[in-house]
Design an enzyme around this catalytic site. Structure first.
Site, PDB file in Angstrom:
ATOM      1  N   GLU A   1     -31.919  12.969 -24.452  1.00  0.00           N
ATOM      2  CA  GLU A   1     -32.547  14.347 -24.267  1.00  0.00           C
ATOM      3  C   GLU A   1     -31.727  15.274 -24.598  1.00  0.00           C
ATOM      4  OE1 GLU A   1     -34.637  14.522 -20.985  1.00  0.00           O
ATOM      5  OE2 GLU A   1     -36.110  13.033 -21.313  1.00  0.00           O
TER       6      GLU A   1
ATOM      7  N   GLU B   1     -37.231   5.564 -20.800  1.00  0.00           N
ATOM      8  CA  GLU B   1     -37.807   6.494 -19.543  1.00  0.00           C
ATOM      9  C   GLU B   1     -38.974   6.801 -19.946  1.00  0.00           C
ATOM     10  OE1 GLU B   1     -36.158  10.264 -18.427  1.00  0.00           O
ATOM     11  OE2 GLU B   1     -33.425   9.833 -18.722  1.00  0.00           O
TER      12      GLU B   1
HETATM   13  O1  AHR Z   1     -36.085  10.804 -14.949  1.00  0.00           O
HETATM   14  C1  AHR Z   1     -35.508  12.318 -14.728  1.00  0.00           C
HETATM   15  C2  AHR Z   1     -35.423  13.331 -16.038  1.00  0.00           C
HETATM   16  O2  AHR Z   1     -35.976  13.225 -16.701  1.00  0.00           O
HETATM   17  C3  AHR Z   1     -34.364  12.384 -16.164  1.00  0.00           C
HETATM   18  O3  AHR Z   1     -32.818  13.258 -16.185  1.00  0.00           O
HETATM   19  C4  AHR Z   1     -34.119  13.422 -17.588  1.00  0.00           C
HETATM   20  O4  AHR Z   1     -34.273  12.354 -18.801  1.00  0.00           O
HETATM   21  C5  AHR Z   1     -35.725  13.532 -18.096  1.00  0.00           C
HETATM   22  O5  AHR Z   1     -36.307  14.547 -18.583  1.00  0.00           O
END
Ligand code: AHR
Length: 515
Positions: free
Chosen positions: A179, A319
């Site tokens: 990110e 994610e």
């Molecule tokens: O999964 C929780 C968080 O969500 C992670 O650390 C991040 O990459 C995302 O914003």
């Protein structure tokens, strides 16, 4: 049409299909966040909780049953603050730090590189490590790869040997930052593309261990990010990682600037969306948000097609999952949430979508494995419970490495308050043994669906089915009632008139293995 239900028709051509459903679509994510690693996975050798080298035996057994193919570590936002050298050598000498992203707690680094590889070994799963671009140096990343993958004589390989690991581990999947438009450095796409090229150059391929390089990808609809990354750095990556969370009332804000880049503003205020207390409005909202995955994957893939028509670069959803309020009384920075039948339906919709995009999507990692967000397992001291989402992964596991089969179908809508969604979510695959495996989710909490299912060219003789459902939308497993939501055998398939007929009950997930 049944009295309580609706009807659908489906045709599956079992002799067609070109793309493999990569088993890594069933991948997982474990971050140094809340009680995922510490407590959830790692309790330390001295713990009274049964463990192997500090790793909980009950967790390993549970995760092995759903055949988890791959696990991403150490973050997440944590990855861009993580300095790997703090997590090697004797545990008692390791540096302590503050986990500023997640709850401001002390991180004692007792779970580091060696412990992560040991976890993967016990799980018989592939490691996926995310390196630090946001606050780490090129040299630091380069040395980490050397430490893990170089078998000859070198400073990092020697250090690894000194720390007890003779042979290189041979890591394959390596993420270059996380990110980086947000917690990983608030970069513009153009800047990150250059940084990616620079960092990835020095993350070397050693001997027989070429890296599979994954670039930090966009958030949600940030198509500008995908375009720039593919244009500027597509040639030196194997995968681009999209992040998308299913949530309601997201108060985070994105502002699109004139050059196309987004400024992402994280909103600290919780949105008051309970994981367990909701009605059909919130149920429908989550189903809608789950279906949004299809739009995002299709649109990001279409951009990738322009730069990479051969589909060499994978779209990785590294994610994904539901995101609700933390459970009352828990640290908001720990993201501990319960998991209901709604999460199960949401996961089933997402997994069917990923399967159906197997031509481009070759890995996904649900967030997160234990005690965080849409977890597989929740723990309390020495006790653990399996969540409805765990059971969906169990129901879907036969798709791993199968050949995706095209399904043509005519399905009713799920209508709520004048809005419509597809009334069924489906994917099908053929195993190496020739079995046809089908997963169907019915998100409608009121109507069952009668399905006429034709499997061509030959109607199967043997069908074994499983179903996950529960009397109430909000049903979930607790430490006092650990099996409230669990899969049962499903025997509702009949054969008549050259087709199979079955009812997919309201709010249920059904899997059918046909031979
Ligand atoms: O999964 C929780 C968080 O969500 C992670 O650390 C991040 O990459 C995302 O914003």
């Amino acid at each position: 049409m049944s009295i309580e239900g609706k009807s659908a028709g489906m045709v599956i051509n079992a002799d067609l299909g070109k793309h493999t459903i990569d088993k890594n679509i069933y991948g997982h994510f474990a971050e140094h966040l809340g009680r995922c690693i510490y407590d959830g996975i790692f309790v330390g050798k001295g713990s009274p909780i049964p463990n192997t080298d500090g790793i909980r035996i009950d967790i390993v057994e549970a995760l092995k049953k759903i055949r988890i193919p791959l696990i991403r570590w150490p973050g997440g936002c944590f990855a861009d603050e993580y300095h790997w050298k703090d997590g090697i050598g004797p545990q008692s000498d390791r540096k302590r730090m503050i986990n500023t992203h997640w709850g401001g707690v002390v991180e004692d680094n007792s779970f580091g590189t060696h412990e992560f590889f040991r976890l993967c070994e016990l799980l018989e799963t592939e490691p996926y490590i995310c390196g630090n671009v946001g606050s780490g140096t090129v040299q630091e990343m380069s040395e980490w790869v050397e430490y893990m993958n170089f078998d000859g004589e070198s400073p990092m390989a020697n250090l690894r040997r000194k720390n007890g690991q003779d042979k290189a581990w041979g890591l394959k999947y390596f993420g270059v930052g996380n990110e980086n438009w947000g917690c990983g450095g608030k970069m513009r796409a153009e800047f990150y593309a250059d940084q990616y090229r620079r960092y990835t150059t020095y993350a070397r391929d050693y001997g027989n261990y070429p890296l599979y390089r994954i670039a930090a990808g966009p958030r949600n609809e940030n198509y500008h990010w995908t375009k720039v990354l593919m244009e500027e750095a597509g040639y030196c990556m194997n995968g681009l990682a999209l992040h998308y969370y299913t949530r309601l009332g997201d108060k985070n804000q994105t502002i699109v600037q004139p050059d196309g880049n987004e400024i992402y503003i994280h909103h600290p205020e919780i949105s008051r969306r309970s994981a367990t207390e909701f009605g059909e409005e919130e149920w429908f909202g989550i189903m809608k948000s789950s279906w949004k995955t299809d739009e995002l994957v299709s649109k990001h893939s279409a951009i990738m097609d322009i730069y990479d028509p051969e589909k060499r670069v994978a779209l990785i959803v590294d994610e994904w999952g539901t995101w609700f309020d933390n459970e009352p009384g828990t640290n908001p920075g720990f993201l501990y949430q319960q998991n209901t039948l709604r999460d199960a339906l949401s996961a089933a919709i997402a997994l069917n979508i990923f399967n159906n995009h197997a031509d481009r999507v070759r890995m996904t990692n649900i967030a997160q494995t234990i005690n965080v967000l849409q977890a597989m397992v929740l723990t309390e001291g020495s006790r653990m419970i399996l969540t409805p989402t765990y059971h969906v992964f169990d129901l879907f596991k036969e798709h791993q490495n199968g050949t995706l089969l095209p399904v043509s179908m005519d399905v009713p809508d799920y209508i709520y308050n004048g809005e419509t969604l597809p009334g069924l979510s489906v994917s099908a695959s053929r195993s190496k043994k020739g079995e046809v495996f089908i997963t169907i989710a019915n998100p409608d909490p009121v109507h069952g669906v009668e399905v006429k299912l034709e499997i061509r060219p030959l109607l199967p003789k043997n069908i074994s089915g499983r179903i996950l459902s529960s009397p109430a939308m909000q049903d979930h497993n607790t430490f006092d009632d650990a099996d409230k939501v669990r899969p049962e055998r499903y025997t509702g398939v009949e054969s008549s008139g050259g087709a199979l007929r079955l009812t997919v009950p309201k709010r249920s997930v059904v899997s059918l293995l046909c031979s």
